[in-house]
Design a protein around this motif. Structure first.
Motif, PDB file in Angstrom:
ATOM      1  N   GLU A 198     -16.533 -10.908   0.975  1.00 19.11           N
ATOM      2  CA  GLU A 198     -15.437  -9.976   1.187  1.00 19.11           C
ATOM      3  C   GLU A 198     -15.427  -9.415   2.597  1.00 19.11           C
ATOM      4  O   GLU A 198     -16.425  -9.497   3.338  1.00 19.11           O
ATOM      5  N   VAL A 199     -14.302  -8.834   2.947  1.00 20.08           N
ATOM      6  CA  VAL A 199     -14.126  -8.226   4.257  1.00 20.08           C
ATOM      7  C   VAL A 199     -13.249  -6.999   4.090  1.00 20.08           C
ATOM      8  O   VAL A 199     -12.387  -6.948   3.208  1.00 20.08           O
ATOM      9  N   GLN A 200     -13.500  -5.991   4.926  1.00 16.38           N
ATOM     10  CA  GLN A 200     -12.742  -4.743   4.850  1.00 16.38           C
ATOM     11  C   GLN A 200     -11.833  -4.580   6.061  1.00 16.38           C
ATOM     12  O   GLN A 200     -12.129  -5.072   7.149  1.00 16.38           O
ATOM     13  N   VAL A 201     -10.759  -3.825   5.861  1.00 15.33           N
ATOM     14  CA  VAL A 201      -9.879  -3.479   6.970  1.00 15.33           C
ATOM     15  C   VAL A 201      -9.113  -2.211   6.597  1.00 15.33           C
ATOM     16  O   VAL A 201      -8.733  -2.019   5.449  1.00 15.33           O
ATOM     17  N   GLY A 202      -8.915  -1.347   7.569  1.00 16.99           N
ATOM     18  CA  GLY A 202      -8.103  -0.152   7.362  1.00 16.99           C
ATOM     19  C   GLY A 202      -6.665  -0.434   7.750  1.00 16.99           C
ATOM     20  O   GLY A 202      -6.402  -1.010   8.813  1.00 16.99           O
ATOM     21  N   LEU A 203      -5.714  -0.039   6.914  1.00 16.50           N
ATOM     22  CA  LEU A 203      -4.311  -0.363   7.150  1.00 16.50           C
ATOM     23  C   LEU A 203      -3.414   0.838   6.863  1.00 16.50           C
ATOM     24  O   LEU A 203      -3.711   1.636   5.969  1.00 16.50           O
ATOM     25  N   PRO A 204      -2.306   0.949   7.576  1.00 17.35           N
ATOM     26  CA  PRO A 204      -1.342   2.017   7.273  1.00 17.35           C
ATOM     27  C   PRO A 204      -0.498   1.650   6.056  1.00 17.35           C
ATOM     28  O   PRO A 204      -0.559   0.523   5.549  1.00 17.35           O
TER      29      PRO A 204
ATOM     30  N   LEU B  63       0.858  -1.183   0.000  1.00 13.70           N
ATOM     31  CA  LEU B  63       0.000   0.000   0.000  1.00 13.70           C
ATOM     32  C   LEU B  63       0.895   1.235   0.000  1.00 13.70           C
ATOM     33  O   LEU B  63       1.686   1.432   0.928  1.00 13.70           O
ATOM     34  N   PRO B  64       0.786   2.088  -1.018  1.00 16.50           N
ATOM     35  CA  PRO B  64       1.643   3.278  -1.086  1.00 16.50           C
ATOM     36  C   PRO B  64       1.317   4.314  -0.020  1.00 16.50           C
ATOM     37  O   PRO B  64       2.175   5.084   0.386  1.00 16.50           O
ATOM     38  N   GLU B  65       0.059   4.328   0.422  1.00 14.00           N
ATOM     39  CA  GLU B  65      -0.390   5.231   1.481  1.00 14.00           C
ATOM     40  C   GLU B  65      -1.439   4.501   2.322  1.00 14.00           C
ATOM     41  O   GLU B  65      -1.962   3.458   1.924  1.00 14.00           O
ATOM     42  N   ALA B  66      -1.755   5.062   3.480  1.00 13.06           N
ATOM     43  CA  ALA B  66      -2.782   4.462   4.331  1.00 13.06           C
ATOM     44  C   ALA B  66      -4.124   4.460   3.609  1.00 13.06           C
ATOM     45  O   ALA B  66      -4.397   5.313   2.764  1.00 13.06           O
TER      46      ALA B  66
ATOM     47  N   ASP C 257     -10.695 -23.770  -8.545  1.00  8.56           N
ATOM     48  CA  ASP C 257     -10.344 -22.483  -9.140  1.00  8.56           C
ATOM     49  C   ASP C 257     -10.766 -21.340  -8.219  1.00  8.56           C
ATOM     50  O   ASP C 257     -11.898 -21.312  -7.740  1.00  8.56           O
ATOM     51  N   TYR C 258      -9.841 -20.428  -7.977  1.00  8.65           N
ATOM     52  CA  TYR C 258     -10.160 -19.264  -7.143  1.00  8.65           C
ATOM     53  C   TYR C 258      -9.973 -17.980  -7.930  1.00  8.65           C
ATOM     54  O   TYR C 258      -9.283 -17.938  -8.951  1.00  8.65           O
ATOM     55  N   GLN C 259     -10.599 -16.937  -7.449  1.00  4.99           N
ATOM     56  CA  GLN C 259     -10.522 -15.616  -8.079  1.00  4.99           C
ATOM     57  C   GLN C 259     -10.675 -14.575  -6.982  1.00  4.99           C
ATOM     58  O   GLN C 259     -11.602 -14.662  -6.171  1.00  4.99           O
ATOM     59  N   PHE C 260      -9.788 -13.593  -6.925  1.00  7.62           N
ATOM     60  CA  PHE C 260      -9.866 -12.616  -5.839  1.00  7.62           C
ATOM     61  C   PHE C 260      -9.274 -11.276  -6.264  1.00  7.62           C
ATOM     62  O   PHE C 260      -8.548 -11.170  -7.250  1.00  7.62           O
ATOM     63  N   THR C 261      -9.579 -10.271  -5.476  1.00  8.08           N
ATOM     64  CA  THR C 261      -8.983  -8.948  -5.673  1.00  8.08           C
ATOM     65  C   THR C 261      -8.811  -8.273  -4.317  1.00  8.08           C
ATOM     66  O   THR C 261      -9.563  -8.559  -3.373  1.00  8.08           O
ATOM     67  N   THR C 262      -7.811  -7.419  -4.224  1.00  9.23           N
ATOM     68  CA  THR C 262      -7.638  -6.601  -3.019  1.00  9.23           C
ATOM     69  C   THR C 262      -7.932  -5.155  -3.427  1.00  9.23           C
ATOM     70  O   THR C 262      -7.068  -4.481  -4.000  1.00  9.23           O
ATOM     71  N   LYS C 263      -9.138  -4.716  -3.156  1.00  7.62           N
ATOM     72  CA  LYS C 263      -9.540  -3.356  -3.502  1.00  7.62           C
ATOM     73  C   LYS C 263      -8.912  -2.379  -2.504  1.00  7.62           C
ATOM     74  O   LYS C 263      -8.847  -2.667  -1.303  1.00  7.62           O
ATOM     75  N   TYR C 264      -8.501  -1.245  -3.002  1.00  4.11           N
ATOM     76  CA  TYR C 264      -7.790  -0.283  -2.148  1.00  4.11           C
ATOM     77  C   TYR C 264      -8.296   1.135  -2.404  1.00  4.11           C
ATOM     78  O   TYR C 264      -8.450   1.546  -3.554  1.00  4.11           O
ATOM     79  N   ILE C 265      -8.602   1.841  -1.334  1.00  7.25           N
ATOM     80  CA  ILE C 265      -8.990   3.244  -1.411  1.00  7.25           C
ATOM     81  C   ILE C 265      -8.059   4.036  -0.502  1.00  7.25           C
ATOM     82  O   ILE C 265      -8.041   3.833   0.708  1.00  7.25           O
ATOM     83  N   LYS C 266      -7.291   4.934  -1.096  1.00  3.82           N
ATOM     84  CA  LYS C 266      -6.376   5.763  -0.316  1.00  3.82           C
ATOM     85  C   LYS C 266      -7.165   6.743   0.538  1.00  3.82           C
ATOM     86  O   LYS C 266      -8.034   7.449   0.053  1.00  3.82           O
ATOM     87  N   SER C 267      -6.859   6.790   1.832  1.00  2.76           N
ATOM     88  CA  SER C 267      -7.545   7.735   2.720  1.00  2.76           C
ATOM     89  C   SER C 267      -6.908   7.717   4.100  1.00  2.76           C
ATOM     90  O   SER C 267      -6.461   6.675   4.581  1.00  2.76           O
TER      91      SER C 267
END
Length: 436
Positions: free
Chosen positions: A107-113, A61-64, A132-142
């Protein structure tokens, strides 16, 4: 409902323990972190896992911000997914449902630094040779999401007053702590967004655990309490059915600012100007300033209904801005919100200021006099609507415009002027003679 959630929790923990137990294998699909494949956020990834096997991915993650781990369902098996750090600390996990409809994702969410994390996917159920699996890690900078881990005073997230923050309770024993500073003695309001059939418990306390107010989201959406200047902590906990449900809260010592859409400013010519504010409540105090900070109060009033209209003797002849606040007891005055107003209407030209020469065999001319540098003059072919025949800007006290042909016969054109920072004047008709 709680029993089902507890059983689900045990299943997931069991799956993760198994995944960790095979983490040391190196067969290409093992979950060992030192062999994790590097991935990018917000991209979809696919693969295939043998029964009871797992795989890990490394993501930075480039930013929190907020991360959502989303895994597609498989009708033949269940997948367990988790996000952890290099030391093995698990921030959150998700367990996919086995059902015929495999179009959906769990899915599940978590805030990370800011930092590097590991996403592990494990084939935790179903006797299938490959899944067969399929996934993504969605990221919102904030900076306005919680940053795990934050369950103790020492690791509490520092937040600012008068801003909205989001987070997620990852499991029934999870607690999220936020540190904030009250700058002066006064009232503080804790507000939590309510959700049907979900109850969060929030409380404000000091570093010693002494409580200054608590709130159950189902009972009330906010509470206001008097607090002295100092450092405090807000603790968010699960109370009923709030695990994995995103929450949102704010802690404020001042009122929320008005929206610009609530403010309408009219800059009149020749009479007092007005500032109208709508969507208010009785007792709201509205103040109009001439600057973003400090400055002077131009007008102030208390709402007797849902709107107010404030009079200002003179906002200014040119385009500008006013800054408006609202104060709702018992909180302090809100931040100032800027609203732009148009300049006054430019004074119309006099017929004596415009001379027209309707030439024969060469371009016709209009000479404008008694102007100011920067004045824009326009020539129309009609009293209203119509077309602009000519346009020019004065470089001095005069401006000369030319046109190939006004007309062989006598006629009339309509002229306007627009002074810097003001609106265009009304049109004035100027007659011209036939060609000579």
């Amino acid at each position: 409902m709680r029993k089902q959630k507890y059983i689900r929790f045990l299943i997931v923990i069991g799956a993760f323990m198994f995944m960790l137990s095979v983490a040391g294998k190196t067969d290409g699909q093992a979950a060992a972190l030192n062999q994790a494949k590097t991935i990018k956020v917000n991209n979809m990834y696919k693969g295939s896992l043998a029964n009871k096997k797992g795989i890990s991915y490394k993501v930075t993650l480039p930013e929190a911000g907020n991360v959502t781990l989303s895994i597609k369902r498989n009708a033949k098996t269940s997948f367990a997914g988790q996000i952890q750090n290099s030391k093995g600390y698990i921030y959150t996990f998700v367990y996919t449902k086995r059902q015929d409809d495999t179009s959906g994702f769990d899915e599940v969410q978590v805030g990370l630094p800011k930092g590097t994390y590991y996403v592990s996917i494990n084939n935790s159920g179903g006797q299938v040779s490959k899944a067969d699996y399929q996934f993504t890690t969605k990221y919102i900078k904030s900076d306005y999401y919680e940053k795990e881990s934050n369950d103790k005073v020492a690791t509490a997230n520092t937040i600012t007053l008068n801003a909205s923050y989001k987070g997620v309770i990852s499991h029934s024993d999870d607690r999220d702590m936020f540190k904030f500073v009250v700058p002066q003695d006064g009232n503080v309001t804790l507000a939590m967004k309510q959700k049907r059939d979900t109850i969060w418990h929030g409380q404000i306390e000091n570093s010693m655990g002494e409580q200054f107010g608590e709130l159950y989201s189902k009972e009330n959406g906010s509470l206001t309490t008097y607090m002295k200047k100092g450092t405090y902590y807000f603790v968010m906990e699960n109370h009923d059915d709030s695990v994995d449900v995103p929450y949102e809260f704010s802690i404020s010592d001042r009122n929320a600012p008005l929206k610009a859409s609530q403010i309408k400013v009219t800059n009149h010519t020749g009479k007092a100007d007005s500032v109208q504010v709508s969507k208010l409540k009785k007792g709201d105090i509205i103040a109009v300033y001439n600057a973003q900070s400090k400055g002077n109060v131009l007008a102030k009033t208390t709402a007797k209904g849902t709107s107010v209209s404030l009079k200002v003797n003179q906002l200014g002849k040119k385009t500008g801005k006013v800054y408006v606040t609202v104060t709702k007891s018992p909180l302090r005055e809100s931040d100032r919100v800027a609203q732009t107003f148009k300049g006054e209407t430019s004074p119309s030209l006099k017929t004596s200021q415009v001379k027209i020469a309707n030439h024969k065999g060469k371009a016709d001319t209009l000479v404008f006099s008694s102007l100011a540098i920067g004045d824009v003059v326009k020539v129309y072919n009609a009293q209203s609507k119509g077309k602009v025949l000519m346009k020019g800007t004065a470089n001095g006290k005069q401006a000369t415009l030319s046109i190939k042909q006004l007309g062989k016969k006598a006629g009339k054109v309509y002229v306007t002027t627009t002074k810097s920072g003001q609106e265009e004047s009304g049109r004035v008709g100027i007659s011209y003679k036939k060609e000579k």
